[in-house]
Motif scaffolding. Structure first.
Motif, mmCIF file in Angstrom:
data_model
loop_
_atom_site.group_PDB
_atom_site.id
_atom_site.type_symbol
_atom_site.label_atom_id
_atom_site.label_comp_id
_atom_site.label_asym_id
_atom_site.label_seq_id
_atom_site.Cartn_x
_atom_site.Cartn_y
_atom_site.Cartn_z
ATOM 1 N N LEU A 82 0.829 -1.197 0.000
ATOM 2 C CA LEU A 82 0.000 0.000 0.000
ATOM 3 C C LEU A 82 0.866 1.251 0.000
ATOM 4 O O LEU A 82 0.599 2.219 -0.730
ATOM 5 C CB LEU A 82 -0.920 -0.013 1.223
ATOM 6 N N VAL A 83 1.923 1.262 0.812
ATOM 7 C CA VAL A 83 2.828 2.404 0.864
ATOM 8 C C VAL A 83 3.497 2.633 -0.485
ATOM 9 O O VAL A 83 3.658 3.768 -0.934
ATOM 10 C CB VAL A 83 3.896 2.211 1.969
ATOM 11 N N GLY A 92 2.268 2.066 -3.370
ATOM 12 C CA GLY A 92 1.332 2.523 -4.382
ATOM 13 C C GLY A 92 0.595 3.808 -4.074
ATOM 14 O O GLY A 92 0.024 4.424 -4.984
ATOM 15 N N THR A 93 0.581 4.240 -2.805
ATOM 16 C CA THR A 93 -0.249 5.384 -2.446
ATOM 17 C C THR A 93 0.553 6.683 -2.394
ATOM 18 O O THR A 93 1.767 6.679 -2.164
ATOM 19 C CB THR A 93 -0.922 5.164 -1.082
ATOM 20 N N ARG A 94 -0.149 7.781 -2.585
ATOM 21 C CA ARG A 94 0.443 9.111 -2.407
ATOM 22 C C ARG A 94 0.026 9.716 -1.069
ATOM 23 O O ARG A 94 0.366 10.859 -0.778
ATOM 24 C CB ARG A 94 0.017 10.028 -3.561
ATOM 25 N N TYR A 95 -0.707 8.944 -0.260
ATOM 26 C CA TYR A 95 -1.190 9.442 1.037
ATOM 27 C C TYR A 95 -0.370 8.836 2.172
ATOM 28 O O TYR A 95 -0.909 8.244 3.110
ATOM 29 C CB TYR A 95 -2.680 9.125 1.193
ATOM 30 N N LYS A 96 0.920 8.987 2.086
ATOM 31 C CA LYS A 96 1.803 8.356 3.070
ATOM 32 C C LYS A 96 1.683 9.008 4.449
ATOM 33 O O LYS A 96 1.822 8.334 5.468
ATOM 34 C CB LYS A 96 3.249 8.395 2.576
ATOM 35 N N THR A 155 -1.031 10.169 5.757
ATOM 36 C CA THR A 155 -2.256 9.623 6.346
ATOM 37 C C THR A 155 -2.006 8.254 6.959
ATOM 38 O O THR A 155 -2.603 7.901 7.992
ATOM 39 C CB THR A 155 -3.356 9.527 5.280
ATOM 40 N N LEU A 156 -1.097 7.481 6.330
ATOM 41 C CA LEU A 156 -0.792 6.145 6.835
ATOM 42 C C LEU A 156 0.050 6.186 8.110
ATOM 43 O O LEU A 156 0.322 5.139 8.694
ATOM 44 C CB LEU A 156 -0.066 5.329 5.764
ATOM 45 N N ALA A 210 5.393 3.080 6.258
ATOM 46 C CA ALA A 210 5.033 4.446 5.855
ATOM 47 C C ALA A 210 6.129 5.435 6.221
ATOM 48 O O ALA A 210 6.466 6.331 5.431
ATOM 49 C CB ALA A 210 3.710 4.852 6.512
ATOM 50 N N HIS A 228 7.362 10.345 -4.821
ATOM 51 C CA HIS A 228 6.763 9.028 -4.601
ATOM 52 C C HIS A 228 7.425 7.938 -5.445
ATOM 53 O O HIS A 228 7.351 6.765 -5.086
ATOM 54 C CB HIS A 228 5.261 9.089 -4.865
ATOM 55 N N ARG A 252 9.452 4.549 -3.516
ATOM 56 C CA ARG A 252 9.234 3.118 -3.740
ATOM 57 C C ARG A 252 10.452 2.433 -4.336
ATOM 58 O O ARG A 252 10.396 1.268 -4.720
ATOM 59 C CB ARG A 252 8.016 2.898 -4.622
#
Length: 399
Positions: free
Chosen positions: A54-55, A57-61, A63-64, A105, A178, A182
């Motif tokens: 999830l980390v 693939g997401t741009r909302y790190k 929030t995680l 995250a 981002h 990754r």
């Protein structure tokens, strides 16, 4: 990043090491506490690689980091307020699952903000501020419980959670690359992020995971058992655990300062050897000597050995997976495997205490670490490869 790591030191683990000591003084056995720790660890183990993906693939790190901190704090406060069997098990399960996302995250944020070249030094800075936050938190807990009892713990937990949330929200999202986060700072020749099979094809990553599985199986229960043993003897679970844990955390601050210097001077593999070698000596001291004074050398060795490994592990994973686009899920996979060792060891340690006392558990767990050291020495070139020089923002990586 400094403020975030400082406040996360206390906010990410809820009651952390204090839960064992607190419950031990309320009649819970080492076997029961080990079983709960094992169950929570296994839940976290299952969740960690999913959150690593999830980390990636997401741009909302950010929030995680924020959401898990809030949930972990709520679970810890409920456990402290209602320490029933159901609440303890449920609270630890929630803490394990939602806490599993914070590590990936935070590492992803770090790599995305500073880049590959500065990553090893920034990991060390993260650890420095994390352990500094732990030391201040432990000192505050020691004083607060002496003056205000358990209510002092409640307000400290709320304050550190609030600090972590504000620090995470303050990170400028525009500073986070981002792709770099990754592991795609450069392309290794494939048209896009490598598939998950890159993890299975990487001998170095597999060997790193096995070494850490053995190490954490040996290491994970020792501090818990020491806190249980002396909390029962002295009858002061929060203050005793604060002192015991504080020794290790102070030493980890020193390890965080020294780690970048040691890596540059002697190489990543040499720092791994130092960290792994500390544990057998720790087990021998804890198992062979008696008296409260032994917690000082035992916890010093814990802080130095585990502190160094906490820094070099993500650095090694980043080197192994550079260019794959699967850094966070790869590191999460390693954390999952080491979590298997740490989780299973808790119930084994509880059984050993029941069979032969704390000394037997210390001896056996200390000696289990020897195979990890031997395996690393054999596979060191795959596990800790040298970094080729990378020019990024004018900063060459260490070699």
């Amino acid at each position: 990043m400094a403020a975030l790591n400082f406040f996360l030191a206390d906010a990410r683990d809820g009651l952390g090491p204090f839960l064992d000591a607190y419950l031990a003084t309320h009649g819970w056995s080492s076997m029961a506490l080990g079983a709960i720790a094992t169950g929570g660890g296994l839940l976290g183990m299952i969740a960690t690689p999913l959150f690593g993906a999830l980390v990636d693939g997401t741009r909302y790190k950010r929030t995680l980091v924020i959401v898990p901190v809030i949930l972990v704090t709520i679970a810890a406060l409920l456990t402290l307020r209602i320490p029933s069997v159901a609440m303890v098990i449920g609270g630890q399960g929630m803490t394990a699952v939602v806490g599993a996302v914070i590590g990936p995250a935070l590492i992803g944020l770090t790599l995305g903000v500073v880049g590959e070249a500065r990553f090893p030094d920034q990991v060390s800075r993260n650890e420095f501020w994390n352990h500094a936050g732990n030391v201040l938190s432990l000192a505050a807990i020691y004083v607060a419980t002496a003056l205000y009892g358990e209510s002092g713990i409640v307000w400290l937990m709320i304050a550190t959670a609030l600090g972590a949330v504000i620090a995470a929200a303050a990170i400028d999202p525009k500073r986070i690359d981002h792709q770099v986060a990754r592991g795609l700072a450069h392309d290794d020749g494939e048209p896009g992020p490598s598939g998950f099979t890159v993890l299975l094809r990487s001998r170095g990553l597999i060997m790193l995971a096995v070494v850490l599985l053995i190490f954490h199986f040996a290491n994970a229960p020792i501090s818990r058992l020491i806190a249980q043993q002396y909390s029962i003897e002295l009858g002061t679970p929060f203050r005793t655990t604060a002192l015991i844990t504080g020794v290790a955390q102070l030493t980890m601050i020193g390890a965080a300062v020294l780690a970048p210097l040691l890596i540059r001077r002697f190489g990543l593999a040499a720092v791994f050897v130092i960290g792994l070698a500390a544990l057998p000596l720790r087990g021998a001291i804890a198992g062979g000597l008696t008296g409260f004074w032994t917690v000082y050398p035992v916890q010093f060795l814990d802080g130095f050995g585990a502190g160094l490994l906490g820094i070099v592990t993500p650095v090694a994973a980043e080197r192994i997976l550079s260019g794959s686009g699967r850094f966070n899920v790869g590191l999460a996979a390693v954390m999952t495997v080491q979590g298997i060792g740490a989780s299973l060891s808790n119930i084994v340690a509880g059984w050993l205490v029941a069979q032969g006392g704390y000394g037997l558990a210390y001896w056996i767990h200390g000696m289990v670490a020897v195979p990890a050291l031997v395996l690393f020495v054999i596979c060191r070139h795959s596990i800790a490869p040298p970094r080729a020089t990378i020019q990024r923002s004018g900063n060459p990586a260490d070699t």
